[in-house]
Motif scaffolding. Sequence first.
Motif, short mmCIF file in Angstrom:
data_model
loop_
_atom_site.label_atom_id
_atom_site.label_comp_id
_atom_site.label_asym_id
_atom_site.label_seq_id
_atom_site.Cartn_x
_atom_site.Cartn_y
_atom_site.Cartn_z
N ALA A 1 24.08 -16.48 33.74
CA ALA A 1 24.03 -16.75 32.30
C ALA A 1 23.48 -18.16 32.09
O ALA A 1 23.26 -18.88 33.06
CB ALA A 1 25.42 -16.61 31.71
N CYS A 2 23.30 -18.55 30.85
CA CYS A 2 22.80 -19.87 30.50
C CYS A 2 23.56 -20.97 31.24
O CYS A 2 24.78 -20.92 31.25
CB CYS A 2 22.94 -20.08 29.00
SG CYS A 2 22.43 -21.69 28.41
N SER B 1 15.51 -11.80 33.20
CA SER B 1 16.75 -12.37 32.68
C SER B 1 17.50 -11.38 31.83
O SER B 1 16.90 -10.63 31.05
CB SER B 1 16.43 -13.63 31.87
OG SER B 1 17.60 -14.08 31.21
N LYS C 1 31.06 -12.47 32.89
CA LYS C 1 29.79 -12.70 32.18
C LYS C 1 28.84 -13.57 33.00
O LYS C 1 27.83 -14.03 32.50
CB LYS C 1 30.05 -13.36 30.82
CG LYS C 1 31.09 -12.67 29.98
CD LYS C 1 30.46 -11.77 28.95
CE LYS C 1 31.53 -11.14 28.08
NZ LYS C 1 31.02 -10.06 27.26
N ASP D 1 19.96 -12.61 29.98
CA ASP D 1 20.56 -13.53 29.01
C ASP D 1 19.63 -13.63 27.80
O ASP D 1 18.47 -14.03 27.93
CB ASP D 1 20.74 -14.89 29.69
CG ASP D 1 21.26 -15.95 28.75
OD1 ASP D 1 22.40 -15.81 28.29
OD2 ASP D 1 20.52 -16.91 28.45
#
Lengths: 182, 83
Positions: free
Chosen positions: B21-22, B46, A119, B48
Amino acid sequence: MPNEIEAQVAELEKKIKLLQKNQPKDQISIIAFSGDLDKMLAAMIIATGARAMDTEVKMFFTFWATAMLRDPKKTGKGKDLMSKMFGFMLPKGSSKLKLSKMNMCGMGTSMLKVLMKKKRVSSLEELLAIAGELGVEINVCEMSMDLMGFKREEMLDYPNLKYVGVGSYLADADESRIQLFI
Amino acid sequence: MTTEELKNIKADFVVDARGTACPGPLLAAKKAIGEIESGEIMEILSADEGTKHDIPRWCDKVGHEYLGFADLDSYTRLFLKKA
């Protein structure tokens, strides 16, 4: 009468100055305590995110979390037996931390790391490097270092790593708008 | 700005943060904002979902003008004007 008003204005100006001085800064103070992988990830994501938001960050690493700042490639010299045992039992660096839940003898932690890669979530090691670049200030509790038997020479090469006491944390927290204990 | 208007914007600088990701996209935006001049437009790519909420809050805090976002199939384009 005008004199009275002037005195009142002067009094008010003095009070405003005092209020401004006591106003918390755009700063976050984070105590990293647990040393669990999941919780330390949260702490580092908040710390780096805060720098992106132009917020100053002061981190205070104490107790279990100090082990996360050990450099796996370094060793401390001159430890007594207890310190050696502690050093052996505690994780040597951020890559050795475990999940606070669902660790399942390390299986859960390994699975999470695979998921994080998939991820594209930054690892704890990457986050630490980013934090250093962004100027996240890391202070380490001297007393925890002593208690766990960690030596300064076995700690990470983090920019401006400082070894302080609770007073420094309190002074930082006192001027911070946000406080976290993780 | 409407989505149509946003889609036709020509950004002065494009930051591709689709690989993170964040808090990756936010960190990328913060880094890139130093590369452009005041009044110029920056576009952030992005993948995300949270970025759509984070970038406007960041703009609001540091003073840049958030122009909006346009959703594509697998990612989002976000636009802002540097203060």
